[in-house]
Every structure is written in structure tokens, then in C-alpha cells.
Write an enzyme that holds these catalytic residues in place. Sequence first.
Site, short mmCIF file in Angstrom:
data_model
loop_
_atom_site.label_atom_id
_atom_site.label_comp_id
_atom_site.label_asym_id
_atom_site.label_seq_id
_atom_site.Cartn_x
_atom_site.Cartn_y
_atom_site.Cartn_z
N GLU A 50 -113.42 37.22 48.20
CA GLU A 50 -113.68 38.08 49.35
C GLU A 50 -114.76 37.43 50.18
O GLU A 50 -115.70 36.82 49.64
CB GLU A 50 -114.14 39.47 48.89
CG GLU A 50 -114.52 40.36 50.08
CD GLU A 50 -114.69 41.83 49.73
OE1 GLU A 50 -114.94 42.13 48.56
OE2 GLU A 50 -114.58 42.66 50.66
N CYS A 245 -113.14 45.27 49.94
CA CYS A 245 -113.28 46.23 51.05
C CYS A 245 -112.99 45.60 52.40
O CYS A 245 -112.71 46.32 53.37
CB CYS A 245 -114.68 46.82 51.06
SG CYS A 245 -114.98 47.92 49.68
N ASN A 379 -106.64 48.36 48.95
CA ASN A 379 -107.66 47.84 48.03
C ASN A 379 -108.11 48.93 47.07
O ASN A 379 -107.44 49.25 46.10
CB ASN A 379 -108.83 47.26 48.83
CG ASN A 379 -110.00 46.89 47.93
OD1 ASN A 379 -109.81 46.27 46.89
ND2 ASN A 379 -111.20 47.28 48.30
N GLU A 380 -109.22 49.54 47.40
CA GLU A 380 -109.81 50.52 46.48
C GLU A 380 -109.54 51.90 47.06
O GLU A 380 -110.46 52.58 47.50
CB GLU A 380 -111.31 50.23 46.45
CG GLU A 380 -111.96 50.42 45.14
CD GLU A 380 -113.37 49.86 45.15
OE1 GLU A 380 -114.14 50.15 46.08
OE2 GLU A 380 -113.69 49.10 44.22
O1 AHR Z 1 -116.62 43.13 45.13
C1 AHR Z 1 -117.38 43.82 46.05
C2 AHR Z 1 -116.72 45.13 46.48
O2 AHR Z 1 -116.64 46.00 45.40
C3 AHR Z 1 -115.32 45.01 46.95
O3 AHR Z 1 -115.25 44.66 48.27
C4 AHR Z 1 -114.77 46.40 46.75
O4 AHR Z 1 -113.40 46.41 46.54
C5 AHR Z 1 -115.58 46.93 45.60
O5 AHR Z 1 -116.12 48.15 45.89
#
Ligand code: AHR
Length: 664
Positions: A50, A245, A379-380
Site C-alpha cells: 500500500e 484503505c 478493502n476493509e
Molecule cells: O495497513 C494499514 C491499514 O490498516 C490499511 O490501509 C487498512 O486496510 C487497515 O486498516
Amino acid sequence: MKPLKTLLLSLSAGFIFCANAVAENIFNITIDASCATAKVSPTMYGIFFEDINFAADGGLYAELIKNRSFEFPNALQGWKQFGSVEVKDDGPFERNPHYVRISDPGHRHKHSGLENEGFFGIGLKEGEDYRFSVWARTPFGGAAKIRIEFVDPVSDESRQFFCTEHIEIASEEWKKYEITMHSNRTISKAVLRIFLETPEVTTDLEHISLFPTDTWKGRENGLRSDLAQALCDLHPGVFRFPGGCIVEGTDINTRYNWKNSIGPVENRPLNENRWEYTFPHRFFPDYFQSYGLGFYEFFLLSEDIGSEPLPILNCGLACQYQNSDESAHIPTNELQDYIDDALDLIEFANGSTDSKWGAVRAEMGHPEPFNLKYIGIGNEQWGEEYTIRLEKFVSAIRKAHPEIRIVGSAGPNPDGKQFDFLWPEMTRIGVDLVDEHYYRPYEWFLKEGARYDNYSRKGPKVFAGEYACHATGRGYNHFNAAIVEAAFMTGLERNADVVEMATYAPLFAHVEGWQWRPDLIWFDNIKSYRTASFYVQQLYSLYKGEEVLNTTCNGSPLCGKDNQEGMFASAVRDGENIYLKVVNTSDEDKSIDIDFKGLKKRYSVSAEGMVRFLSQELYEDNSIENPERFVPEEMESIKTTKPDGTITIEPHCFTIYKFRISKN
Ligand code: AHR
């Protein structure tokens, strides 16, 4: 009794090694060579990329110029200008229209030009070449000369610059100019200075770029070689990108849009980086995404390092942490563009060169397909707002590409209300894998050694897509966190029939530019180092095996249960090799005996050596100054501590014992 190695060499089918070792404090580990309980997926241990902590621009992406296209909201952010410099916005690249016009400063003793500060400075290495390039024109005719310099801004030598080159620009049309510059020193905080030497000839400059020629695989628009090499050395089975994120964006407009990250780099539009402002206590007002490292480069890197690419796409939701209002997201009846993004991405990766997106890939230099097998949607994410959207994606992807395996999300936590809602939903919707995230303290990892032992074998597989031990009060990289991760990972391995992939997160961090830690690999502008957690990941990859062997201690898995005193173990087989991983997370020495059963008649086991990762400096890690303070130790034989073959395992130690099965 004979020492362990001799003993093992003399083992034959049906014998149990050290079966007489019954002392109370000895852990008798039995490996059943005839009982493979699961196949280990080749994707099992991978990497999560990321653009957080300056992982892309200023990190893996080897570009050294910040704001090279003058597209930051403050067009001259990262630049100092002197003399007469004007920002214009009718440049040659539609999606990056800004450029600078440099002209006469009005006096022969004055100068016009620019200086770029790089990312926390520009890192240059003695003896290395750098490719400087610029798009330029002389809009009113004439021949201009610009001088380009590498400068040490804090030098007290008679000259600040230590490399000077010139470029002649003599075209009223925009053209790309390129020269090679040589650095005669190693410096982590140089700046790049450009002077207009012919003030009478107005000159326009756009997309000012500087790359080392020594990029990973020598590619232009390439990657920093030490960082890409570190990824390669991890032997990752899967490569998840671009996050995290960042996929979601702080708002929907700042989501990662893969279509903006391909094509000529000059025309990839800038995006905000949400990690610029997500944490006000680690604020970086100059953090943007140039998309120079985009989806094409991600696919290429996957191919280079032998990993399966796993792109994660936005599902029509902006970050749910930051947007509780439904209106922040894409309405469920307006998702088609987002679904098309997913379908088009599959075509970009795998489509024939006659297809629209396959042709774009071919034009970028890769006519062969990238052979994409996985795609993640969201993603999350959590709640019904996610599942409603996900269903639409799944049905469209299944229809057009039944061959693609789809990853859905279990939300931001490894338990709780959302998690409990999402898992059955993922099963109902029929995704192939569920992405679980856990940034948790020691206690959690130690308690969850058997987490997957009772997961259903009938539903989707698990993708442990983001995890790392964040010990309470010690939220930074340290050896003990790595050992705890190693212990937990025996449970991933033992359950390889349900856990198909796992990626530690995040991957990279710039020592001056981090927002989140711990991270796997740290770097400054010149050097990098691999953390203790890196070595744990690497050892699991190197000794991944092909199938899991039933491995027990007094009949049950050694997984840190109450009476198991912080001990963990699992074993795999790779052809004739058997690798037993044992982790002692406790503060005391522990004794183990290793028994084999289930060997075929006339076959025996020999000890081939061990790899040990051990330290009692629990709260320290490698560093830029001392990058090899914690490195696993290879040994050619298995160190026994007692004549009967008993092995002592020191506290806070991760060991891999290597055995080979052969015919007598
Ligand atoms: O890895 C850092 C962050 O942690 C990522 O962007 C997210 O998916 C998680 O909350």
C-alpha cells in the site's frame, strides 16, 4: 545413546525416535509422515503493498523528483523558484496540464530557475548514473540552454554543486530531452537545481524527472533496486496491491482508480494520498500519488518476483470509518462504472491484444497476458452497505469470468459484530476467499494459535490479508513481535487447507515519512533494512512445503494452549524434505524430542540441519545503522543438548528443523 543425527540416520519405518523420552518437561513432538492433512497453496505467504509511509513515491518507485508535473494543489510545492518562473496550465498532457515558464529575470546578474527538494531530500550514490529527463519547448522560438546540477544544499565547500550537465532546447514544439548525470558522492539529501542559461530565450519545462539508471531489472520508470530485491527475496506467493484503505479513499473521488494509473506516466493524473492527513499526529502535507507506480507496474513486479497478482478494487464505498453517511458512497443502482472497472481490469490483465484493455496492456509493452487469477472487491468494508454492493460485483464477475477467484472482506476486526455478520454473508454470496485483518497485541496472537483449527472446510477460504503484532505500548518493530508472529503462523500452516494466503502489513516505511508502524521493510533515501518480522515471513516462504504433516504433542497440536507453556509447532513436507517449525515464545528454555511415525518400510529420516532465529534483545530490531543485528542463523546439523537426542530451545526462539526421508 547416539547423538540425534546418527540416531535419525538409523531410523527405519515404523520406529519412533526417542519414544522413551517421557520426562514431564519434555515436549514430545510427533510427526506423522504418512498423514498429510492439507496441501499448502503456492500463494500461502505473500506481500501486501500500500502507498502508506511513502512506500510508492519516495520509496519503491525510483523517481527522485517530487511534484514532477507541477500538479500538486500548490503547483510549486516541493520546488523553490528563483528569478522569473510562472506556472501555466495549457501543457501538452491533458490530465496534467500544468508546467513552468522560465524567462528573463530582468538583470544580467540575476538567474531564473528551479530547485527540487525530492522526498526528504534526493538520495544519490557515488559512482552511479541518473537519468534526467524533461519535456520542454521554447514557445517564442530561439535556442535555449538549461543547466542541471546536483547540489549539496548544506555544503560548506567552495561550490555547492557536484555535478553539472546542459541541455539545449531549440524547438517550439514540446519534446522530451534526456541526459545522464553521474554522482561522484553518496548523499541522502541533495537537491536538483535547474538554471536557464539563456535568459533571452523563454523556455517551458514540464514533467521534470530523475531516476537512477540502476533500477530493478534496469527498467525506465522503474523501481528502487534494493527495495524490489527485498520483495523478491521474500519469495512471495501472492502480491496484494494497491492497499489497504487507499483503495477506498477518504472520499470516493480520492479512491484508487486503476484506470488513472496506466498509460504514459506523463498523463497519469495525480491523486491525493489519504495518509497525508489521516493521522494529524503524523501529518505530511506533501503526500500525493503520482501513479507512476501503477497497475501495469504492479503486474510486472508480480511477474518478476513470481507471485500471483491480487488487485483489490473499490466496491463503490468510500472509507467507512470516515464516511458514515450513505450519500458519501455510490448508490447501489449506480454501480455499473465500478463493476466495469473490475471487468475491464480482468481484460487489461488477461484479455487478448484485440480487446480494448488487452490492447492497452500490449501498447504498454506486455502483449502476453498477466494471467490474473484473483480479484478482491472492497478493502476493509462492513455492513449491509457492503454486502449489497458486493453481490452485484460477484454476479457480474461470475458471469463474465467464472475462472476468477473473488476475495470479499470480513471487515476491520478479526471478531465482533461486523465479523460475525460478514462471514455468513460471504458464504451466502459465495466469494472464494474472505480477507481477515488483525493488528493485535502479543496476547491475541498467542491465544489464537488454534484460530483456524475449527473453521469450516466447506465455505470460502481464508486470506489473512493484513496482520502484524502491535504489542501494547510497543507499537513499533521489535524482535519479540516477530517471534509471536512466527508462533501464530504455525496455526496458519497447520490449517493450510482453509488458509490459502496470508500477507503481513504494511510492507514499507520511510524512516522520516511513516504514518503507521510496525512495517516489514524500512528505508531512507540511500539504504534499507529488513526487520525481524521480515525474516519470519521469509523463513515461512522458504520452507513453505507442499503438504502439511500431522504434527502433535501428546496427541494434540502444539499451539500455545494453557498447558503448553508458550510452545508452538507445525511441519510440512516438500518432496523428500520435512520442515518442522518450532517456536518457544516463553521466557524459559524448553526441551523437545522429535519423533517420526508412519514412515514406509525401508525408509528412514536423517537430520539435515536447522535454521534458528533467536535473540534475548526482545524490544530491539534491525536499523539503518545496524541492518543485520537480527538475522536467522543457518546450521548444518541439529544441535542436540543431551546424549539422548533431546533438544533445548532457548526462550524467544523460532527454529526450523530440516529432515530428509530416504530409502535405506
Ligand atoms: O495497513 C494499514 C491499514 O490498516 C490499511 O490501509 C487498512 O486496510 C487497515 O486498516
